[in-house]
Design a protein around this motif. Structure first.
Motif, short mmCIF file in Angstrom:
data_model
loop_
_atom_site.label_atom_id
_atom_site.label_comp_id
_atom_site.label_asym_id
_atom_site.label_seq_id
_atom_site.Cartn_x
_atom_site.Cartn_y
_atom_site.Cartn_z
N TRP A 44 1.37 -4.29 3.14
CA TRP A 44 0.04 -3.71 3.28
C TRP A 44 -0.80 -3.90 2.03
O TRP A 44 -2.02 -3.84 2.08
CB TRP A 44 0.15 -2.23 3.63
N GLY A 45 -0.15 -4.12 0.88
CA GLY A 45 -0.89 -4.35 -0.36
C GLY A 45 -1.83 -5.54 -0.24
O GLY A 45 -2.93 -5.55 -0.81
N SER B 16 -6.38 14.71 -2.47
CA SER B 16 -6.83 13.64 -3.38
C SER B 16 -8.16 13.05 -2.96
O SER B 16 -8.85 12.45 -3.79
CB SER B 16 -5.81 12.50 -3.39
N THR B 17 -8.53 13.19 -1.69
CA THR B 17 -9.72 12.51 -1.19
C THR B 17 -11.03 12.94 -1.85
O THR B 17 -11.87 12.08 -2.13
CB THR B 17 -9.82 12.67 0.34
N GLU C 86 5.16 16.07 17.01
CA GLU C 86 4.73 15.45 15.76
C GLU C 86 4.03 14.12 16.05
O GLU C 86 3.00 13.80 15.45
CB GLU C 86 5.96 15.20 14.88
N ARG D 266 -4.87 -4.42 1.46
CA ARG D 266 -5.62 -3.59 0.52
C ARG D 266 -6.43 -4.46 -0.43
O ARG D 266 -7.61 -4.22 -0.67
CB ARG D 266 -4.63 -2.71 -0.26
N MET E 183 0.86 -1.19 0.00
CA MET E 183 0.00 0.00 0.00
C MET E 183 0.88 1.22 0.00
O MET E 183 1.70 1.41 0.89
CB MET E 183 -0.86 0.01 1.25
N ILE F 88 5.80 19.74 13.26
CA ILE F 88 5.50 18.67 12.30
C ILE F 88 6.39 18.91 11.07
O ILE F 88 6.48 20.01 10.55
CB ILE F 88 3.98 18.59 11.96
N SER F 89 7.08 17.86 10.66
CA SER F 89 8.05 17.99 9.57
C SER F 89 7.38 18.40 8.26
O SER F 89 6.24 18.03 7.99
CB SER F 89 8.75 16.65 9.40
N ALA G 53 2.78 15.20 2.78
CA ALA G 53 2.11 13.91 2.59
C ALA G 53 0.63 14.03 2.98
O ALA G 53 -0.26 13.59 2.25
CB ALA G 53 2.80 12.82 3.40
N LEU G 54 0.37 14.68 4.13
CA LEU G 54 -1.02 14.86 4.58
C LEU G 54 -1.79 15.72 3.58
O LEU G 54 -2.94 15.44 3.24
CB LEU G 54 -1.06 15.55 5.95
N LEU H 41 -2.94 4.87 -4.55
CA LEU H 41 -3.69 6.12 -4.76
C LEU H 41 -3.81 6.40 -6.24
O LEU H 41 -4.86 6.83 -6.73
CB LEU H 41 -2.97 7.27 -4.05
N TRP I 209 1.73 5.13 -2.55
CA TRP I 209 1.17 6.12 -3.46
C TRP I 209 0.66 5.47 -4.74
O TRP I 209 -0.22 6.01 -5.40
CB TRP I 209 2.22 7.18 -3.78
N ARG J 42 6.01 15.42 6.25
CA ARG J 42 4.75 14.84 6.72
C ARG J 42 3.58 15.74 6.37
O ARG J 42 2.50 15.26 6.02
CB ARG J 42 4.80 14.59 8.24
N GLU K 83 11.90 13.28 0.10
CA GLU K 83 12.06 12.41 1.28
C GLU K 83 13.54 12.18 1.60
O GLU K 83 13.91 12.02 2.77
CB GLU K 83 11.34 11.07 1.05
N MET L 102 -7.60 5.56 2.82
CA MET L 102 -7.00 6.87 2.61
C MET L 102 -6.44 7.48 3.88
O MET L 102 -5.33 7.97 3.90
CB MET L 102 -8.03 7.83 2.01
N ALA M 250 3.40 8.58 5.99
CA ALA M 250 3.87 9.61 6.92
C ALA M 250 4.27 9.06 8.29
O ALA M 250 5.41 9.25 8.72
CB ALA M 250 2.79 10.68 7.08
N ILE N 68 -2.73 13.70 0.56
CA ILE N 68 -3.82 12.75 0.86
C ILE N 68 -5.15 13.48 0.94
O ILE N 68 -6.14 13.07 0.31
CB ILE N 68 -3.53 11.98 2.16
N PHE N 69 -5.20 14.59 1.68
CA PHE N 69 -6.46 15.32 1.82
C PHE N 69 -6.94 15.90 0.50
O PHE N 69 -8.14 15.91 0.21
CB PHE N 69 -6.30 16.46 2.84
#
Lengths: 262, 218
Positions: free
Chosen positions: B3-4, A85-86, B174, B7, A1, A71-72, A78-79, A6, A3, A75, A41, B30, B39, A82-83
């Protein structure tokens, strides 16, 4: 799992998007996700190891790093991705729902259903109109909101988009004000500016797509209104013709009756 | 195996779910799985190396880290994802069983994947189990770490540390942000599961009442 998953999910949505939507998706995957995974990364990979403070006091480095980077960047990006694309999932779900309804009609043997087989239903591309238009437009609207929120959060947390070389830290247990040095600040600044620039391009693309959809909607509405106005004139012409015919028929009948009576 | 695999399993479950069930699968993919892999995993990657105590005594850091983190947050998160997704497999197995029965012509089903009869019970059980596991893990997180906060500093006085020693945790802010994110998505999934449960029970009871009414009319 990862990108790639996605990419599979959003690739399905791509078929039903506008051209601007397809460009947006390409920009998202090539200039944001790929850059994040392949380059960014690595740049941020050693961020804490190479964050050096001018003190031997144990714990000072940890505390200072935590203070300056709650928060880096990596990250947060990445968040953000994700948000952003949702909302496309809303469109994917709506399309899946429509397909399911068509399949149900087909299985019931509904005569209104114009498909030859189920495979054709699976391959069909739906036009963005009706309720799908509303779902698509809402998804673009949410995308815009998420992009803007994350860009603001970025700006607010890091006081701009520049990565400083040196930070002065006096959090406990650091004994005094201590100089702390960030690793690769210039490279990080370059990537930060690049990601912000691409986010801005994505925002512009979303705004353009929104304008395009709204323009199309209003044009379609005015066409429909125009068509419905024309139809009454057409009907009047028909009625007039019919009336003339009726008069002719009644005149000829009368003449016939008069002819008989005389 | 990665994890695939999970999924792919969940994609199979998606076919036999209700609308709310599909939203649950989308949220797990997601906001939980993808966030974990993309992350969260990296934040906890060097947690032991970056855990620093204000002492040179060998073994003190190891012992203190083990005392304060009996099981790492990230491992608990991974366990939660796996265990919470597993009850959905009950539904997949039941549908496979139905299809198998149909193949051997024992009992033809109009649609083996339709949620009715025995499959409805299996589906409801899977929902109850999913909700139960989510709550158990949230309680576990809360009890193990005294709430959902991660402190900057912990004081440790376990042998071989000579006295009370200050130990500093890396990236506590974090980690806390992502922990809150985990809790929020878990709560959202619990709410979705409970809504789906109520929806199915309500739908089924209306169907039953309608049937009884039709029978009375006849």
């Amino acid at each position: 799992m990862d990108w790639g998953a996605l990419h599979t999910i959003l690739g399905g949505v791509n078929k039903h998007s506008t051209s601007i939507g397809k460009i947006w998706l390409t920009v998202l995957f090539i200039f944001r996700i790929m850059i994040l995974v392949v380059a960014a990364e690595r740049v941020w990979g050693d961020e804490q190891d190479d964050f050096v403070c001018n003190t031997l006091q144990p714990g000072c480095r940890n505390v200072c790093y935590d203070h300056f980077f709650p928060i880096s960047h990596i990250r947060l990006w990445a968040l953000q991705l994700i948000f952003v694309s949702t909302p496309a999932l809303l469109v994917a779900m709506h399309v899946a729902y429509r397909r399911h309804e068509k399949k149900r009609q087909f299985r019931k043997g509904d005569q209104k259903c114009e498909y030859k087989d189920i495979e054709e239903i699976k391959r069909q591309k739906f036009r963005i109109e009706g309720s799908l238009w509303w779902t698509y437009t809402s998804s673009i609207f949410f995308r815009l909101i998420f992009e803007a929120v994350f860009m603001y959060a970025f700006y607010f947390m890091y006081d701009g988009f520049r990565m400083p070389r040196l930070m002065k830290c006096s959090a406990w247990p650091c004994p005094n004000t201590v100089d702390c040095f960030v690793s690769r600040p210039t490279e990080k600044t370059v990537f930060t500016i690049f990601m912000i620039a691409v986010s801005s391009i994505c925002i512009l693309l979303n705004v353009a797509e929104l304008c395009y959809l709204l323009t199309k909607f209003f044009l379609r509405r005015s066409k429909k209104a125009g068509n419905s106005k024309q139809q009454p004139n057409h009907e009047n012409k028909e009625e007039t013709k019919q009336n003339e015919m009726n008069e002719l028929i009644s005149d000829s009948c009368q003449n016939t009756v008069i002819g008989f009576s005389s | 195996m990665s994890w695939g695999f999970l999924r792919d399993l969940l994609s199979g479950v998606n076919k036999y779910s209700t609308g709310i069930g599909r939203i649950w699968v989308a949220i797990v993919f997601m906001f939980r799985l993808l966030v974990y892999v993309a992350a969260a995993e990296n934040i906890w990657k060097y947690e032991h190396d970056e855990f620093e105590c204000n002492i040179k005594q060998p073994g003190c850091e190891n012992v203190c880290f083990d005392h304060f983190f009996p099981i790492s947050h990230i491992r608990l998160w991974a366990l939660q994802l796996i265990i919470v997704s597993t009850p959905s497999l009950l539904v997949v197995f039941h549908v496979a069983y139905r299809e198998n029965r149909e193949k051997h012509n024992q009992k033809p089903y109009r649609n083996p994947g339709k949620i009715d009869g025995g499959l409805l019970c299996t589906y409801l059980i899977s929902l109850i189990l999913k909700t139960g596991f989510e709550i158990v893990f949230l309680v576990l997180f809360y009890k193990l770490y005294n709430g959902f906060k991660i402190p900057h500093l912990v004081k440790c006085d376990i042998r071989p540390c000579p006295n009370t020693v200050d130990c500093y945790i890396s990236k506590p802010t974090e980690k806390m942000i992502f922990l809150y994110f985990l809790v929020a998505t878990s709560c959202l999934c619990i709410i979705l599961n409970l809504s789906e449960l109520s929806y199915l029970i309500f739908k089924h009871s209306i169907k039953c009442n309608l049937k009884k009414y039709m029978k009375k009319q006849q």
